[in-house]
Design a protein around this motif. Structure first.
Motif, short mmCIF file in Angstrom:
data_model
loop_
_atom_site.label_atom_id
_atom_site.label_comp_id
_atom_site.label_asym_id
_atom_site.label_seq_id
_atom_site.Cartn_x
_atom_site.Cartn_y
_atom_site.Cartn_z
N ASP A 194 6.38 33.63 4.53
CA ASP A 194 7.66 33.48 3.81
C ASP A 194 7.60 32.38 2.75
N GLY A 195 6.46 31.67 2.67
CA GLY A 195 6.32 30.61 1.69
C GLY A 195 6.88 29.27 2.13
N ASP A 196 7.28 29.17 3.42
CA ASP A 196 7.86 27.93 3.94
C ASP A 196 6.81 26.97 4.48
N LEU A 197 5.55 27.41 4.53
CA LEU A 197 4.47 26.56 5.05
C LEU A 197 3.26 26.70 4.14
N THR A 198 2.78 25.58 3.62
CA THR A 198 1.60 25.58 2.76
C THR A 198 0.60 24.57 3.27
N ALA A 199 -0.60 24.61 2.70
CA ALA A 199 -1.63 23.64 3.10
C ALA A 199 -1.18 22.22 2.82
N ALA A 200 -0.37 22.04 1.79
CA ALA A 200 0.06 20.70 1.40
C ALA A 200 1.01 20.08 2.41
N ASP A 201 1.82 20.92 3.08
CA ASP A 201 2.81 20.35 4.00
C ASP A 201 2.56 20.70 5.47
N ALA A 202 1.41 21.32 5.77
CA ALA A 202 1.07 21.61 7.17
C ALA A 202 0.74 20.30 7.88
N GLY A 203 1.43 20.01 8.96
CA GLY A 203 1.24 18.75 9.66
C GLY A 203 0.31 18.85 10.84
N GLU A 204 0.25 17.78 11.64
CA GLU A 204 -0.66 17.72 12.78
C GLU A 204 -0.36 18.81 13.80
N GLU A 205 0.90 19.14 13.96
CA GLU A 205 1.26 20.17 14.93
C GLU A 205 0.68 21.53 14.56
N ALA A 206 0.75 21.87 13.28
CA ALA A 206 0.19 23.15 12.83
C ALA A 206 -1.31 23.18 13.02
N LEU A 220 -4.74 32.34 8.72
CA LEU A 220 -4.06 31.05 8.61
C LEU A 220 -5.05 29.91 8.45
N ASN A 221 -6.19 30.00 9.14
CA ASN A 221 -7.20 28.95 9.03
C ASN A 221 -7.77 28.89 7.62
N PHE A 222 -7.79 30.00 6.92
CA PHE A 222 -8.22 29.99 5.52
C PHE A 222 -7.09 29.49 4.60
N GLY A 223 -5.86 29.92 4.89
CA GLY A 223 -4.75 29.61 3.99
C GLY A 223 -4.23 28.20 4.10
N LEU A 224 -4.39 27.56 5.27
CA LEU A 224 -3.80 26.25 5.49
C LEU A 224 -4.81 25.10 5.48
N ARG A 225 -6.06 25.40 5.18
CA ARG A 225 -7.09 24.37 5.14
C ARG A 225 -7.67 24.25 3.74
N GLY A 226 -8.06 23.04 3.38
CA GLY A 226 -8.71 22.83 2.10
C GLY A 226 -10.22 22.90 2.23
N ILE A 227 -10.88 23.12 1.12
CA ILE A 227 -12.34 23.16 1.08
C ILE A 227 -12.88 21.74 1.15
N GLU A 228 -13.84 21.55 2.04
CA GLU A 228 -14.45 20.23 2.20
C GLU A 228 -15.96 20.34 2.13
N GLY A 229 -16.60 19.25 1.69
CA GLY A 229 -18.05 19.19 1.74
C GLY A 229 -18.51 18.89 3.16
#
Length: 277
Positions: free
Chosen positions: A16-28, A66-75
């Motif tokens: 629904d667009g209410d949750l993004t990688a930028a605002d996903a917290g520790e609980e998510a 969700l693991n792809f959509g809510l996580r950022g790319i890291e080295g």
């Protein structure tokens, strides 16, 4: 709440667009980590057999997305190599206690993949997120087991075999290789094809729903599956485009021929079993 309920809740918020990688917290992220752990222990699977048919567990596929959509790319580090991904590779400390081994220099198991007991992964090989590899199965050199693929117990994947992944759409069942099947070197299984249990597939055979399987046992043509207890190999049959003027002498298309597995020698399979005992 159950893990399924928690994942579904995250998915609806994300969709629904209410949750993004930028605002996903520790609980998510705690839910996502618990979900990946459940995949790795075999507690949950991307698909299961119900009433004789393989069905996708849609919520599990959504959890992977969700693991792809809510996580950022890291080295990240893998030996001497730095790679960049949203997920780390799977920890393998639990494998020796179950008799499973992965040889050095190139066996890559992605986070969220399950490996059963007494498995062997030869290098180089790759098992992707959501894949489920059963007990006693051999993943040989240069093999790829795609996302959500379901590999049964006591399966032999010959060298340079490609097992395709089916992550989207979430309702589609993934590629399945059932218990006891043996695939020769260079085989490719794609697009949700199901290889029946105890079948023996010849080298370099392509199994996909777009290629017909001529089952000489039940005397029928089937698509998307190889029945159990079959020996399968590729042959070419006449194609309707052979009537075109450009195809002097006719045209042919690939097909898979399936015979009773008992009509062929099983020396190779028996020898493999003897070596593993």
């Amino acid at each position: 709440m159950s893990l399924e309920t928690e994942v579904d809740d995250l998915w609806h918020r994300y969709d629904d667009g209410d949750l993004t990688a930028a605002d996903a917290g520790e609980e998510a992220y705690a839910v996502l980590e618990a979900f990946l752990d459940a995949l790795e222990t075999g507690e949950v699977r991307a698909a299961e057999k119900r009433g004789g048919e393989w069905e996708s567990n849609e919520w599990v596929k959504r959890g992977i997305l969700l693991n792809f959509g809510l996580r950022g790319i890291e080295g990240r580090e893998y030996g001497d190599v730095t790679y960049h991904d949203v997920l780390p590779l799977r920890e393998t400390d639990d494998l020796p206690g179950r008799g499973t081994r992965n040889t050095p220099d190139g066996t890559v198991i992605r986070r969220g993949a399950y490996l059963g007991s007494d498995c062997i992964m030869m290098s180089p090989s790759f098992v992707n997120i959501g894949a489920h590899v059963g007990d006693g199965t051999l993943v040989d050199s240069c093999d790829t087991v795609g996302s959500c693929a379901q590999i049964g117990s006591d399966v032999k994947l010959g060298a340079n075999t490609l097992i395709g992944g089916v992550l989207e759409p979430v309702e589609d069942a993934p590629v399945v290789v059932e218990d006891g099947a043996s695939l020769g070197a260079g085989c490719r299984v794609t697009s949700g094809f199901v290889v029946g249990e105890n079948s023996v597939v010849a080298e370099n055979t392509l199994l996909t729903p777009r290629i017909p399987v001529y089952d000489l046992v039940d005397e029928e043509v089937v698509y998307g599956r190889l029945p159990p207890e079959r020996r399968a190999f590729t042959r070419f049959v006449e194609s309707s485009v052979g009537d075109h003027d450009l195809f002097e002498g006719g045209a042919y298309k690939p097909a898979v021929v399936a015979m009773d597995v008992e009509e062929t020698t099983l020396e190779g399979v028996e020898r493999e079993e003897a070596l593993r005992e």
